[in-house]
Design a protein around this motif. Structure first.
Motif, mmCIF file in Angstrom:
data_model
loop_
_atom_site.group_PDB
_atom_site.id
_atom_site.type_symbol
_atom_site.label_atom_id
_atom_site.label_comp_id
_atom_site.label_asym_id
_atom_site.label_seq_id
_atom_site.Cartn_x
_atom_site.Cartn_y
_atom_site.Cartn_z
ATOM 1 N N ASN A 1 -14.748 10.943 2.942
ATOM 2 C CA ASN A 1 -13.402 10.737 2.393
ATOM 3 C C ASN A 1 -12.768 9.408 2.809
ATOM 4 N N SER A 2 -12.911 9.055 4.086
ATOM 5 C CA SER A 2 -12.218 7.862 4.557
ATOM 6 C C SER A 2 -13.141 6.959 5.369
ATOM 7 N N PHE A 3 -12.841 5.656 5.297
ATOM 8 C CA PHE A 3 -13.586 4.660 6.069
ATOM 9 C C PHE A 3 -12.568 3.801 6.798
ATOM 10 N N ILE A 4 -12.667 3.788 8.129
ATOM 11 C CA ILE A 4 -11.721 3.063 8.978
ATOM 12 C C ILE A 4 -12.499 1.956 9.685
ATOM 13 N N PHE A 5 -12.144 0.712 9.397
ATOM 14 C CA PHE A 5 -12.956 -0.441 9.818
ATOM 15 C C PHE A 5 -12.155 -1.398 10.699
ATOM 16 N N VAL A 6 -12.757 -1.763 11.843
ATOM 17 C CA VAL A 6 -12.157 -2.779 12.701
ATOM 18 C C VAL A 6 -12.654 -4.141 12.241
ATOM 19 N N SER A 7 -11.764 -4.908 11.662
ATOM 20 C CA SER A 7 -12.093 -6.227 11.151
ATOM 21 C C SER A 7 -11.655 -7.276 12.174
ATOM 22 N N ALA A 8 -11.084 -8.375 11.718
ATOM 23 C CA ALA A 8 -10.690 -9.439 12.636
ATOM 24 C C ALA A 8 -9.474 -10.181 12.105
ATOM 25 N N LEU A 9 -8.725 -10.762 13.021
ATOM 26 C CA LEU A 9 -7.592 -11.599 12.670
ATOM 27 C C LEU A 9 -8.059 -12.724 11.745
ATOM 28 N N TYR A 10 -7.339 -12.922 10.661
ATOM 29 C CA TYR A 10 -7.626 -13.981 9.683
ATOM 30 C C TYR A 10 -8.956 -13.796 8.956
#
Length: 218
Positions: free
Chosen positions: A105-114
């Protein structure tokens, strides 16, 4: 009661996330995808020793409700360009594609500033390209978190990051308006925000660092 899929539990954010998921009554099961045996024993945790070079072999395992992805590396830990690209770009895209095909159902992703898919810097570009892939997959719920410098006890010391955190802590009172997102943020705060985005219907799906902070404070 839900099943959480967790990729990156040995990292700074992932460690806090695992501890919080164990305590969270919304989740009855946590599937932990790890390269090597994890030193944890909890009835909620199902440890899945994972070959990240053959993720299709784990397709039946990548089933559940909420997928939390916080795997990352550095040029120091992955000096080989192909290996670095695989960890930062190919693995998150492949995990997301499998999760989507399994109706997660959901995907929670740690990306990056900018994060920016057109950036000249590989780290920022890869994060931006993963973000674009996630948007195209059309998960029922998607959250992309873009933390600034992460505060917390790392297993390894990154000198350049420590200097950056020190400098930006000093500058924090001056970081106003659009610069607020550059303030350092605690890794535990990011983990708490990830769980909140998975369990609440929020109006947006991209959260800059200062907005991550606000999610937890509100």
């Amino acid at each position: 009661m839900k099943t959480a899929l967790l990729f990156g539990s040995s990292g700074l954010v992932g460690g806090h996330l695992l501890n919080q998921l164990i305590k969270d009554t919304n989740y009855s099961k946590i599937k932990l995808f790890v390269r090597s045996d994890a030193e944890i024993s909890d009835p909620k945790v199902d440890i899945i020793k994972t070959d990240f070079n053959s993720l299709e072999n784990h397709k039946e395992d990548i089933k559940g409700d909420d997928c939390f992805f916080c795997i990352g590396t550095t040029k120091h830990n992955s000096p080989d360009k192909d290996d670095y690209r695989r960890v930062e770009l190919e693995i998150p895209k492949e995990v997301a594609q499998i999760a989507k095909s399994n109706l997660v159902n959901s995907f929670i992703f740690v990306s990056a500033l900018y994060a920016n898919p057109k950036s000249s810097g590989e780290y920022i570009r890869f994060k931006g390209q993963v973000e674009e892939e996630l948007k195209e997959l059309n998960f029922p719920k998607l959250a992309i978190l873009r933390p600034s410098f992460l505060i917390g006890d790392r297993k390894e010391k990154r000198v350049s990051e420590m200097i950056g955190i020190f400098v930006f802590k000093l500058l924090s009172p001056l970081l106003l308006g659009p610069l607020k997102k550059m303030k350092p943020i605690h890794s535990e705060t990011v983990a708490k925000a990830m769980i909140r985005t998975a369990n609440e219907n929020l109006e947006k799906n991209i959260f800059e660092s200062n907005e991550i902070d606000e999610l937890v404070l509100n």
